[in-house]
Design a protein around this motif. Structure first.
Motif, mmCIF file in Angstrom:
data_model
loop_
_atom_site.group_PDB
_atom_site.id
_atom_site.type_symbol
_atom_site.label_atom_id
_atom_site.label_comp_id
_atom_site.label_asym_id
_atom_site.label_seq_id
_atom_site.Cartn_x
_atom_site.Cartn_y
_atom_site.Cartn_z
ATOM 1 N N LEU A 1 -0.384 -42.050 -9.216
ATOM 2 C CA LEU A 1 -0.416 -42.051 -7.759
ATOM 3 C C LEU A 1 -0.954 -40.754 -7.157
ATOM 4 O O LEU A 1 -1.623 -40.774 -6.126
ATOM 5 N N ARG B 1 -0.067 -47.608 -4.236
ATOM 6 C CA ARG B 1 0.923 -47.031 -3.317
ATOM 7 C C ARG B 1 1.744 -48.147 -2.657
ATOM 8 O O ARG B 1 2.959 -48.071 -2.540
ATOM 9 N N THR C 1 13.137 -25.544 -7.132
ATOM 10 C CA THR C 1 13.878 -25.658 -5.860
ATOM 11 C C THR C 1 15.360 -25.368 -6.109
ATOM 12 O O THR C 1 15.996 -24.604 -5.375
ATOM 13 N N TRP D 1 -5.688 -46.105 -5.144
ATOM 14 C CA TRP D 1 -4.483 -45.410 -4.687
ATOM 15 C C TRP D 1 -3.729 -46.287 -3.692
ATOM 16 O O TRP D 1 -2.529 -46.475 -3.808
ATOM 17 N N ALA E 1 4.900 -34.115 -11.460
ATOM 18 C CA ALA E 1 5.159 -33.827 -10.034
ATOM 19 C C ALA E 1 6.620 -33.453 -9.804
ATOM 20 O O ALA E 1 6.946 -32.805 -8.822
ATOM 21 N N GLY E 2 7.508 -33.891 -10.710
ATOM 22 C CA GLY E 2 8.932 -33.719 -10.447
ATOM 23 C C GLY E 2 9.605 -32.588 -11.194
ATOM 24 O O GLY E 2 10.640 -32.099 -10.761
ATOM 25 N N THR F 1 8.707 -28.718 -9.589
ATOM 26 C CA THR F 1 9.111 -28.725 -8.176
ATOM 27 C C THR F 1 10.632 -28.775 -8.038
ATOM 28 O O THR F 1 11.220 -27.954 -7.335
ATOM 29 N N SER F 2 11.262 -29.723 -8.742
ATOM 30 C CA SER F 2 12.716 -29.884 -8.583
ATOM 31 C C SER F 2 13.474 -28.710 -9.205
ATOM 32 O O SER F 2 14.421 -28.199 -8.605
ATOM 33 N N ARG G 1 -7.024 -37.292 -2.470
ATOM 34 C CA ARG G 1 -6.740 -35.883 -2.804
ATOM 35 C C ARG G 1 -7.942 -35.305 -3.533
ATOM 36 O O ARG G 1 -8.128 -34.096 -3.579
ATOM 37 N N PHE H 1 5.933 -38.644 -12.608
ATOM 38 C CA PHE H 1 7.290 -38.176 -12.331
ATOM 39 C C PHE H 1 7.531 -36.850 -13.037
ATOM 40 O O PHE H 1 8.173 -35.956 -12.509
HETATM 41 C C1 HEM Z 1 10.958 -29.982 -4.259
HETATM 42 C C2 HEM Z 1 10.404 -31.007 -4.798
HETATM 43 C C3 HEM Z 1 9.025 -31.555 -4.465
HETATM 44 C C4 HEM Z 1 8.049 -31.063 -3.672
HETATM 45 C C5 HEM Z 1 8.048 -29.781 -2.849
HETATM 46 C C6 HEM Z 1 6.950 -32.007 -3.697
HETATM 47 C C7 HEM Z 1 5.750 -31.871 -3.000
HETATM 48 C C8 HEM Z 1 4.762 -32.838 -2.934
HETATM 49 C C9 HEM Z 1 3.565 -32.745 -2.145
HETATM 50 C C10 HEM Z 1 3.203 -31.579 -1.224
HETATM 51 C C11 HEM Z 1 2.856 -33.889 -2.329
HETATM 52 C C12 HEM Z 1 1.514 -34.222 -1.690
HETATM 53 C C13 HEM Z 1 1.739 -34.913 -0.395
HETATM 54 C C14 HEM Z 1 0.434 -35.301 0.266
HETATM 55 O O1 HEM Z 1 -0.671 -35.080 -0.272
HETATM 56 O O2 HEM Z 1 0.494 -35.881 1.353
HETATM 57 C C15 HEM Z 1 3.593 -34.706 -3.264
HETATM 58 C C16 HEM Z 1 3.181 -35.941 -3.701
HETATM 59 C C17 HEM Z 1 3.811 -36.643 -4.687
HETATM 60 N N1 HEM Z 1 4.990 -36.289 -5.316
HETATM 61 FE FE1 HEM Z 1 6.151 -34.691 -4.899
HETATM 62 N N2 HEM Z 1 7.279 -33.034 -4.520
HETATM 63 C C18 HEM Z 1 8.533 -32.802 -5.005
HETATM 64 C C19 HEM Z 1 9.251 -33.588 -5.896
HETATM 65 C C20 HEM Z 1 8.765 -34.732 -6.466
HETATM 66 C C21 HEM Z 1 9.500 -35.537 -7.420
HETATM 67 C C22 HEM Z 1 10.919 -35.239 -7.922
HETATM 68 C C23 HEM Z 1 8.685 -36.581 -7.744
HETATM 69 C C24 HEM Z 1 8.936 -37.708 -8.693
HETATM 70 C C25 HEM Z 1 9.969 -37.852 -9.391
HETATM 71 C C26 HEM Z 1 7.454 -36.432 -6.995
HETATM 72 C C27 HEM Z 1 6.389 -37.309 -7.061
HETATM 73 C C28 HEM Z 1 5.302 -37.254 -6.238
HETATM 74 C C29 HEM Z 1 4.264 -38.299 -6.216
HETATM 75 C C30 HEM Z 1 4.231 -39.567 -7.081
HETATM 76 C C31 HEM Z 1 3.338 -37.915 -5.244
HETATM 77 C C32 HEM Z 1 2.099 -38.685 -4.826
HETATM 78 C C33 HEM Z 1 2.506 -39.676 -3.741
HETATM 79 C C34 HEM Z 1 1.381 -40.563 -3.235
HETATM 80 O O3 HEM Z 1 0.206 -40.312 -3.489
HETATM 81 O O4 HEM Z 1 1.669 -41.535 -2.551
HETATM 82 N N3 HEM Z 1 7.546 -35.301 -6.229
HETATM 83 N N4 HEM Z 1 4.748 -34.048 -3.611
#
Ligand code: HEM
Length: 366
Positions: free
Chosen positions: A117, A129, A309, A125, A301-302, A305-306, A102, A298
């Motif tokens: 992450l 992962r 939503t 990563w 990112a969480g 977003t949550s 990223r 968490f």
């Molecule tokens: C509506 C809720 C959410 C949306 C729209 C969302 C959106 C995203 C997006 C667009 C990415 C990047 C994906 C990519 O680059 O391929 C991402 C990655 C990530 N999200 Fe979310 N997310 C949401 C909820 C959450 C929640 C609740 C958590 C944790 C509790 C979370 C943890 C993460 C993590 C750890 C990554 C990195 C994953 C990786 O690198 O393998 N997200 N999310």
């Protein structure tokens, strides 16, 4: 003094020329792009008057259909905005290995909470992962579900209390949802009951806001760090304010110490991360700092977003009575089939609920 001034003028001039050269990146390659503003590129209003998608949205619409991708600049870093669906698929699937990073700022050594992450690149990563994929499996989500439901019960009680005293029946939901999400993340990721729902002044609430919004340096320096994350890491720069760092590190250290000394298990992310640490893989050891960083992601990112939503879903439901009624009926029917218990299996059966959250209800018959 005059030597110092001369050096300063020289450095500023060299930096200006470098920036000008970098801002010609897309021009030299004949790629359609916006004219970048000096010095922030296309992200001048980012984190002040506009969010990320308010900046890229109009550019996406402007160039969509004219080219497979358009050029942008994050400070002096060229960014390709992908406009073509086949190209998106190639990047995310076939050619993923070339687009894995990223490329956002992280510095595991000096700013350990950024070693998570979302921010790590390359083999770090990939290895993490691989380790964490099992933690995000549906089986593990099921294991955590009762913990979430306990917070949801609390949310219901607080909502009822608010409803009883609400002036004109109006309740400010976005803040309440944010506190609900903070409690879920607190209990699932950090293993603590942080009491955000009952106490709006709880320290966890203010620290959550600070963790998402505040940075250690001013906007200009912070943007330079995002524009040149490798250089910022080499210079051992840090992104998180000290208090935010100390607060979350402190929680994680205390929780781990308490659980290990008292052999406590709580069916949460912290347990799963501790299990990984204690397995002691000699090729890839998970440290306490790694655990803290994953709990922290968490949160960042969480949380927003949550909660947004849920906020948008409730807003749409409030405006669409028929959809609201249909959803209420589904929830009652499903619960009846599941002995009126909010189990993971019951939630999986709520298909219309899933459509509502995915925004697909506009296309389904009511
Ligand atoms: C509506 C809720 C959410 C949306 C729209 C969302 C959106 C995203 C997006 C667009 C990415 C990047 C994906 C990519 O680059 O391929 C991402 C990655 C990530 N999200 Fe979310 N997310 C949401 C909820 C959450 C929640 C609740 C958590 C944790 C509790 C979370 C943890 C993460 C993590 C750890 C990554 C990195 C994953 C990786 O690198 O393998 N997200 N999310």
């Amino acid at each position: 003094m005059s030597v110092f001034l001369a050096l300063l003028v020289l450095s500023v001039t060299i930096f200006g020329l470098f920036l000008k050269y970098r801002h010609g990146f897309w021009q030299r390659r004949g790629i359609p792009h916006e004219v970048p503003s000096f010095p922030m590129g296309d992200f001048k209003e980012w984190r002040t008057t506009k969010g990320f998608f308010e900046i890229i949205g109009p550019i996406y619409k402007k160039y969509k259909g004219t080219s497979p991708f358009a050029g942008m600049f994050l400070v002096f870093r060229p960014v390709a905005l992908i406009l073509d669906m086949d190209l998106v698929k190639n990047i995310l699937i076939k050619d993923f290995n070339n687009f894995r990073d990223r490329g956002v700022f992280s510095n595991q050594r000096d700013d350990p909470l950024t070693g998570h992450l979302f921010a790590l690149d390359g083999t770090k990563w990939r290895d993490l992962r691989q380790k964490l994929t099992s933690v995000f499996s549906s089986g593990k989500m099921k294991y955590m579900y009762p913990t979430v439901i306990k917070v949801a019960e609390d949310f219901r009680k607080v909502l009822e209390e608010k409803q009883a005293t609400a002036v004109g029946g109006v309740i400010e939901m976005s803040e309440l949802l944010s506190r609900f999400t903070a409690d879920v993340i607190g209990v699932c990721a950090f293993g603590i009951d942080c009491n955000c729902l009952h106490d709006p002044q709880a320290e966890f609430v203010s620290m959550c806001k600070r963790a998402v919004i505040e940075r250690r340096h001013n906007k200009f320096i912070d943007s330079l760090m995002e524009g040149a994350p490798k250089l910022a890491r080499t210079l051992r720069m840090r992104q998180l304010p000290q208090e935010v760092h100390d607060f979350y590190m402190g929680i994680v250290h205390k929780t781990i110490e308490y659980r290990e000394q008292n052999n406590v298990k709580r069916n949460d992310l912290m347990d799963l991360l501790l299990e990984l640490k204690n397995k002691g893989d000699k090729n890839f050891a998970i440290t306490v700092n790694d655990i803290a960083a994953q709990a922290f992601v968490f949160l960042i990112a969480g949380l927003e977003t949550s909660s947004t939503t849920m906020g948008f879903a409730l807003y749409e439901l409030a405006k669409n009575q028929a959809i609201q009624d249909k959803l209420r009926r589904e929830i009652s029917d499903v619960l009846e089939r599941h002995n009126n218990e909010y189990t993971y299996e019951a939630m999986q059966d709520m298909r219309y609920l899933d459509q509502v959250f995915s925004g697909e209800w506009k296309t389904v018959e009511n």
